[in-house]
Motif scaffolding. Structure first.
Motif, PDB file in Angstrom:
ATOM      1  N   LEU A   1       0.961   4.666   7.321  1.00 50.68           N
ATOM      2  CA  LEU A   1      -0.016   3.584   7.170  1.00 50.68           C
ATOM      3  C   LEU A   1       0.001   2.642   8.368  1.00 50.68           C
ATOM      4  O   LEU A   1      -1.035   2.088   8.746  1.00 50.68           O
ATOM      5  N   GLY A   2       1.175   2.434   8.967  1.00 52.70           N
ATOM      6  CA  GLY A   2       1.235   1.623  10.176  1.00 52.70           C
ATOM      7  C   GLY A   2       0.450   2.256  11.315  1.00 52.70           C
ATOM      8  O   GLY A   2      -0.275   1.568  12.042  1.00 52.70           O
ATOM      9  N   ILE A   3       0.579   3.578  11.462  1.00 54.29           N
ATOM     10  CA  ILE A   3      -0.178   4.283  12.495  1.00 54.29           C
ATOM     11  C   ILE A   3      -1.676   4.199  12.210  1.00 54.29           C
ATOM     12  O   ILE A   3      -2.493   3.978  13.113  1.00 54.29           O
ATOM     13  N   VAL A   4      -2.044   4.363  10.935  1.00 62.52           N
ATOM     14  CA  VAL A   4      -3.454   4.289  10.562  1.00 62.52           C
ATOM     15  C   VAL A   4      -4.015   2.901  10.861  1.00 62.52           C
ATOM     16  O   VAL A   4      -5.119   2.753  11.415  1.00 62.52           O
TER      17      VAL A   4
ATOM     18  N   VAL B   1      10.010   7.362  16.355  1.00 61.59           N
ATOM     19  CA  VAL B   1       9.955   7.216  14.906  1.00 61.59           C
ATOM     20  C   VAL B   1       8.881   8.120  14.317  1.00 61.59           C
ATOM     21  O   VAL B   1       9.087   8.789  13.293  1.00 61.59           O
ATOM     22  N   ALA B   2       7.711   8.162  14.952  1.00 62.20           N
ATOM     23  CA  ALA B   2       6.631   8.998  14.445  1.00 62.20           C
ATOM     24  C   ALA B   2       7.024  10.468  14.437  1.00 62.20           C
ATOM     25  O   ALA B   2       6.754  11.200  13.470  1.00 62.20           O
TER      26      ALA B   2
ATOM     27  N   ALA C   1       0.828  -1.208   0.000  1.00 68.61           N
ATOM     28  CA  ALA C   1       0.000   0.000   0.000  1.00 68.61           C
ATOM     29  C   ALA C   1       0.864   1.260   0.000  1.00 68.61           C
ATOM     30  O   ALA C   1       0.564   2.243  -0.693  1.00 68.61           O
ATOM     31  N   ALA C   2       1.964   1.248   0.771  1.00 66.92           N
ATOM     32  CA  ALA C   2       2.856   2.405   0.808  1.00 66.92           C
ATOM     33  C   ALA C   2       3.513   2.635  -0.549  1.00 66.92           C
ATOM     34  O   ALA C   2       3.691   3.786  -0.983  1.00 66.92           O
TER      35      ALA C   2
ATOM     36  N   LEU D   1       9.330  -0.143   9.355  1.00 66.09           N
ATOM     37  CA  LEU D   1       8.694   1.089   9.804  1.00 66.09           C
ATOM     38  C   LEU D   1       7.177   0.944   9.881  1.00 66.09           C
ATOM     39  O   LEU D   1       6.530   1.580  10.718  1.00 66.09           O
ATOM     40  N   PHE D   2       6.605   0.111   9.028  1.00 66.41           N
ATOM     41  CA  PHE D   2       5.181  -0.175   9.159  1.00 66.41           C
ATOM     42  C   PHE D   2       4.919  -0.865  10.501  1.00 66.41           C
ATOM     43  O   PHE D   2       3.961  -0.537  11.205  1.00 66.41           O
ATOM     44  N   GLY D   3       5.792  -1.811  10.850  1.00 64.31           N
ATOM     45  CA  GLY D   3       5.653  -2.490  12.132  1.00 64.31           C
ATOM     46  C   GLY D   3       5.801  -1.538  13.304  1.00 64.31           C
ATOM     47  O   GLY D   3       5.042  -1.596  14.271  1.00 64.31           O
ATOM     48  N   LEU D   4       6.772  -0.624  13.226  1.00 66.31           N
ATOM     49  CA  LEU D   4       6.952   0.346  14.301  1.00 66.31           C
ATOM     50  C   LEU D   4       5.783   1.317  14.363  1.00 66.31           C
ATOM     51  O   LEU D   4       5.319   1.692  15.446  1.00 66.31           O
TER      52      LEU D   4
END
Length: 373
Positions: free
Chosen positions: A54-57, A169-170, A34-35, A331-334
């Motif tokens: 996207l990970g946060i979303v 990271v965010a 998706a990213a 980074l998606f995982g984080l």
């Protein structure tokens, strides 16, 4: 006969069951896909930035939230750690010692000064502001070295809490993304030519992808200098991790020998006697990080290999793609570990630290560029 066969069938069924981490890794792959689609539609948005967002979303969507916090959590945590290490190793192939030396010693010294000022200033200010856990250390590392990659590397040796890593990271990703829009607007008001602007970007923007997205607005000369200066900062990741690993080992030795807290240990634990004390000491020894973590050695080995010029362009391009995809999955995982409601307690202080750190690194690098141009 039925009683003996049932356990056998249960074991076979358990053997066919997918590993606990497979669901989370599958979700990370979907997030990277998706990213990548977002990056293709909006080239100004770096792949890594899109992956974090996207990970946060995903962590807050009503439909996906349960999966992220439940069955997928183990795989997402694995992606945030193990895939991050592999990505950092491949990041070494972007760095050639010949290119670094070609910048000149004055520029290298400038980068060293900027990194030291940003790291020490941000760490000190974060501790003064009372931020929780390892947040001051992780934010200082992300701003001064190479964004989320550096945060992931340092968190491995400091054994940082996953929430502290995700918050750092965010924050670093947000500020780096804002730099893509803000810094090009400041080039002409600050009187910077294309090459000088590129060096300023390389010395002040956090992630490599964000550096490329920011510097390319001023042309190829700015982009070339920006990437080289940025890679000098990346090269400082290895010695920083080694120093922190040494510090963690030293603290472990102080705890085991008693140190200033020897009286609190008491009894058999203080003397290291008894089965319980020996077991605790053995576990403490096992938890000690190596002096130089294996993935840092891999990073240095890849840098040395790149410096030999034996690798073809096709191999380097393939490695660069693999590195970006691995970091995107990590980074998606984080990002999926970020819990926005919990940030409200320290959100203002974290944002204030990020703003101050941004001012420090932008100001120090601007002054350094003026002195060395």
């Amino acid at each position: 006969m039925t009683l003996t066969a049932a356990p056998g069938r249960a074991r076979q069924a358990a053997g066919r069951r997918p590993p606990a981490t497979s669901y989370g890794l599958g979700l990370a792959v979907a997030g990277v896909t998706a990213a990548w689609g977002v990056h293709r539609l909006l080239p100004a948005v770096p792949l890594l930035t899109a992956a974090v967002v996207l990970g946060i979303v995903a962590a807050h969507l009503p439909g996906a939230r349960g999966l992220v916090r439940g069955v997928c959590r183990a795989g997402l945590s694995l992606a945030g750690k193990r895939l991050m290490r592999l990505g950092i190793v491949l990041l070494g192939l972007k760095l050639s010692l010949n290119d670094v030396l070609g910048l000149g010693w004055a520029t290298v010294a400038m980068v060293l000064g900027v990194v030291a000022a940003t790291f020490c200033g941000t760490w000190w200010l974060g501790r003064r502001m009372g931020l929780r856990g390892d947040q001051p250390l992780l934010i200082a590392t992300g701003y001064s070295i190479c964004g989320a990659s550096a945060i992931g590397a340092v968190s491995e040796v400091s054994d940082s809490d996953e929430r502290d890593v995700a918050t750092s990271v965010a924050l670093v990703t947000l500020c780096g993304t804002l730099a893509i829009a803000v810094l090009p607007l400041l080039q002409h008001p600050l009187g910077l030519g294309d090459a000088a602007f590129g060096r300023w970007v390389g010395a002040s923007v956090h992630d490599v992808g964000q550096v490329v997205a920011t510097a390319q607005t001023a042309g190829p000369a700015a982009l070339g200098d920006a990437v080289l200066v940025k890679l000098v900062r990346v090269a400082l990741l290895a010695p920083l991790v080694a120093v922190l690993a040494t510090s963690v080992r030293a603290r472990g030795r102080v705890k085991r020998t008693g140190g200033s807290g020897g009286q609190e240990i008491g009894g058999q634990e203080a003397g290291g006697q008894g089965a319980g004390g020996q077991e605790a000491g053995g576990q403490e020894a096992k938890r000690r990080p190596p002096l130089v973590p294996l993935f840092v050695l891999g990073f240095l080995a890849m840098t040395a290999l790149r410096s030999t010029d034996v690798l073809s362009t096709a191999v380097l391009d393939t490695a660069a793609t693999a590195q970006e995809l691995l970091l995107a999955a990590a980074l998606f995982g984080l990002g999926s570990a970020v819990h926005l409601p919990s940030l409200t307690r320290t959100g203002a202080r974290v944002a204030a630290l990020g703003l101050c750190a941004w001012v420090v690194i932008a100001g120090a690098s601007y002054g350094g560029v003026l002195l060395t141009t």
